[in-house]
Design an enzyme around this catalytic site. Structure first.
Site, PDB file in Angstrom:
ATOM      1  N   TYR A 285       0.798  -1.229   0.000  1.00  0.00           N
ATOM      2  CA  TYR A 285       0.000   0.000   0.000  1.00  0.00           C
ATOM      3  C   TYR A 285       0.832   1.281   0.000  1.00  0.00           C
ATOM      4  CZ  TYR A 285      -4.428  -2.450   0.633  1.00  0.00           C
ATOM      5  OH  TYR A 285      -5.541  -3.221   0.450  1.00  0.00           O
TER       6      TYR A 285
ATOM      7  N   LYS B  95       3.978 -15.299   5.471  1.00  0.00           N
ATOM      8  CA  LYS B  95       4.304 -16.164   4.338  1.00  0.00           C
ATOM      9  C   LYS B  95       5.819 -16.331   4.349  1.00  0.00           C
ATOM     10  CE  LYS B  95       3.174 -18.390   0.531  1.00  0.00           C
ATOM     11  NZ  LYS B  95       2.315 -19.601   0.491  1.00  0.00           N
TER      12      LYS B  95
ATOM     13  N   ASP C 219      -2.025 -18.490   3.338  1.00  0.00           N
ATOM     14  CA  ASP C 219      -2.902 -19.367   2.546  1.00  0.00           C
ATOM     15  C   ASP C 219      -3.568 -20.412   3.442  1.00  0.00           C
ATOM     16  OD1 ASP C 219      -0.336 -20.392   2.907  1.00  0.00           O
ATOM     17  OD2 ASP C 219      -0.144 -21.203   0.876  1.00  0.00           O
TER      18      ASP C 219
ATOM     19  N   ASP D 267      -5.969  -7.102   4.380  1.00  0.00           N
ATOM     20  CA  ASP D 267      -7.087  -6.692   3.527  1.00  0.00           C
ATOM     21  C   ASP D 267      -7.844  -7.925   3.039  1.00  0.00           C
ATOM     22  OD1 ASP D 267      -8.690  -5.024   1.808  1.00  0.00           O
ATOM     23  OD2 ASP D 267      -7.472  -5.757   0.147  1.00  0.00           O
TER      24      ASP D 267
ATOM     25  N   ASP E 216     -11.875  -9.715   4.367  1.00  0.00           N
ATOM     26  CA  ASP E 216     -13.089  -9.918   3.570  1.00  0.00           C
ATOM     27  C   ASP E 216     -13.596 -11.346   3.753  1.00  0.00           C
ATOM     28  OD1 ASP E 216     -13.118  -7.329   2.561  1.00  0.00           O
ATOM     29  OD2 ASP E 216     -13.524  -7.965   0.511  1.00  0.00           O
TER      30      ASP E 216
HETATM   31  C1  IPM Z   1     -10.636  -1.972   2.806  1.00  0.00           C
HETATM   32  C2  IPM Z   1     -10.751  -1.621   1.360  1.00  0.00           C
HETATM   33  C3  IPM Z   1      -9.658  -0.637   0.993  1.00  0.00           C
HETATM   34  C4  IPM Z   1      -8.316  -1.313   1.247  1.00  0.00           C
HETATM   35  C5  IPM Z   1      -9.719  -0.075  -0.424  1.00  0.00           C
HETATM   36  C6  IPM Z   1     -11.081   0.478  -0.748  1.00  0.00           C
HETATM   37  C7  IPM Z   1      -8.650   0.944  -0.686  1.00  0.00           C
HETATM   38  O1  IPM Z   1     -10.711  -2.752   0.560  1.00  0.00           O
HETATM   39  O2  IPM Z   1     -10.780  -1.061   3.643  1.00  0.00           O
HETATM   40  O3  IPM Z   1     -10.404  -3.133   3.124  1.00  0.00           O
HETATM   41  O4  IPM Z   1      -7.780  -1.980   0.360  1.00  0.00           O
HETATM   42  O5  IPM Z   1      -7.790  -1.166   2.344  1.00  0.00           O
HETATM   43 MN    MN Z   2     -10.633  -4.587   1.693  1.00  0.00          MN
END
Ligand code: IPM
Ligand code: MN
Length: 361
Positions: free
Chosen positions: A136, A195, A229, A253, A257
């Site tokens: 990032y 990793k 992984d 990140d 999710d």
């Molecule tokens: C999150 C989102 C952001 C990230 C994006 C929108 C820049 O996916 O907050 O997880 O990658 O951090």
């Molecule tokens: Mn994200």
């Protein structure tokens, strides 16, 4: 004295969920006897299309004067991907040095999870995502663009200072909020997700720092290690193994999710971009959901929970706990589904239900 809260409702369904979060925070203020001053900022896709401005430096300076920031959602269908994300969300995270991204993965009662035979007792952990480094940082570039020899490089970057400050936060968090501390487990555990078998520079640094700090200062905290992984596999198969996980920005990140879908989806996943010494920013992590905009069908619980995390970080722990209790009551007793349009209630009714329960607790 009132806390100064900056409200950035943002794009899409951001403003709708924000109204509900502020409603619930106000109910908490009334009940617990503190007060917040809310100042709205209109950064987002609409403003960008009108003015070309994302989050200007002057706004960053202004935000430094607040006690905390609550963010709705960033992302607009008419703006190319990356502009608002980098220009607003990532800019705020980096400029305010919000080096921790704290993302609880908690299944609330009554919420459906895609994980077979798992319930709230099994899905109950927190990911501490490093939020200032890694891929990032934007380190890299493209050369010979458009030619057959085009080269693109994007580097994962960490220094020891970034790693150490994140690990310190994670160890402290595990000591204070781990499963033993919360009375739901025998140990407080911090698991490093890395990793080390391939990323032998970056995660070698993380692993050494992790073990050195753990041995020296946190002998009371059990240390685990997972390759990222394999971690994804266990997040599906055996989430009950986890307590507090710590990892770099990119892996964090991705795995959060996955974590979010196991806790019932984006309607419920909240997170905090935290600068423990500065101004933090809390957000539902689900995005702007443009197709549901303006219909009053989006689930506001993630934003409400983000408001709860905000209050906890300000030291209003009773209010934060009460918000969580009220949300749990609503998921367990009042909602048909967590999905947009299928909740059995409108967005504002869900906010009302949480606020009413909170007042009654
Ligand atoms: C999150 C989102 C952001 C990230 C994006 C929108 C820049 O996916 O907050 O997880 O990658 O951090
Ligand atoms: Mn994200």
């Amino acid at each position: 004295m009132a806390y100064k809260i900056a409200v950035m409702a943002g794009d899409g369904t951001g403003p709708e969920v924000m109204v509900e979060a502020v409603k619930v925070m106000k109910a908490a203020e009334a009940k617990f006897g503190f007060s917040c001053d809310y100042t709205e900022f209109d950064f987002g896709g609409e403003r960008y299309m009108k003015t070309g401005e994302t989050l200007p430096d002057s706004a960053v300076e202004e935000l430094r004067g607040f006690d905390s920031i609550l963010l709705g959602a960033i992302g607009h269908p008419d703006v190319a991907p990356g502009i608002l994300e980098k220009g607003i969300l990532l800019k705020a995270r980096f400029a305010l040095d919000q080096y921790i991204n704290l993302r609880p993965v908690r299944l609330f009662p009554g919420v459906e999870t895609p994980l077979k035979d798992k319930g709230p007792a099994e899905i109950d952990y927190v990911v501490v995502r490093e939020n200032s480094g890694d891929l990032y940082t934007g380190t890299g570039g493209i050369s010979m663009k458009g030619t057959p020899n085009e080269v693109a490089v994007q580097s994962a970057v960490y220094n020891r200072f970034q790693v150490d400050r994140c690990l310190k936060y994670a160890f402290e968090y595990a000591r204070k909020h781990g499963k033993k501390a919360r009375g739901v487990g025998k140990e407080n555990t911090l698991g490093l997700v890395g990793k080390t078998n391939v990323l032998t520079y970056i995660y070698d640094l993380w692993e050494r720092a992790f073990n050195e700090m753990g041995e020296k200062e946190y002998g009371d905290i059990r240390r685990d290690y997972y390759h990222v992984d394999a971690c994804c596999m266990w997040m599906v198969k055996s989430p009950e193994w986890f307590d507090v996980l710590v990892t770099g920005n990119m892996f964090g990140d991705i795995i959060t999710d996955l974590g979010a879908i196991t806790q019932g989806g984006m309607g419920l996943a909240a997170g905090g971009n935290i600068n423990p010494e500065g101004v933090s920013m809390f957000e539902p992590i689900g995005g702007s959901a443009p197709k549901y905009t303006g219909q009053g069908v989006i689930n506001p619980l993630a934003c409400i929970c983000a408001g709860g995390m905000l209050l906890e970080t300000l030291g209003e722990e009773k209010a934060a706990n009460a918000i969580e209790e009220a949300v749990k009551f609503v998921t367990a007793n009042k909602m048909k589904s967590m999905a947009a349009g299928r909740m059995g209630h409108s967005t504002s009714e869900v906010g009302d239900l949480v606020a009413e329960k909170l007042a009654d607790l």
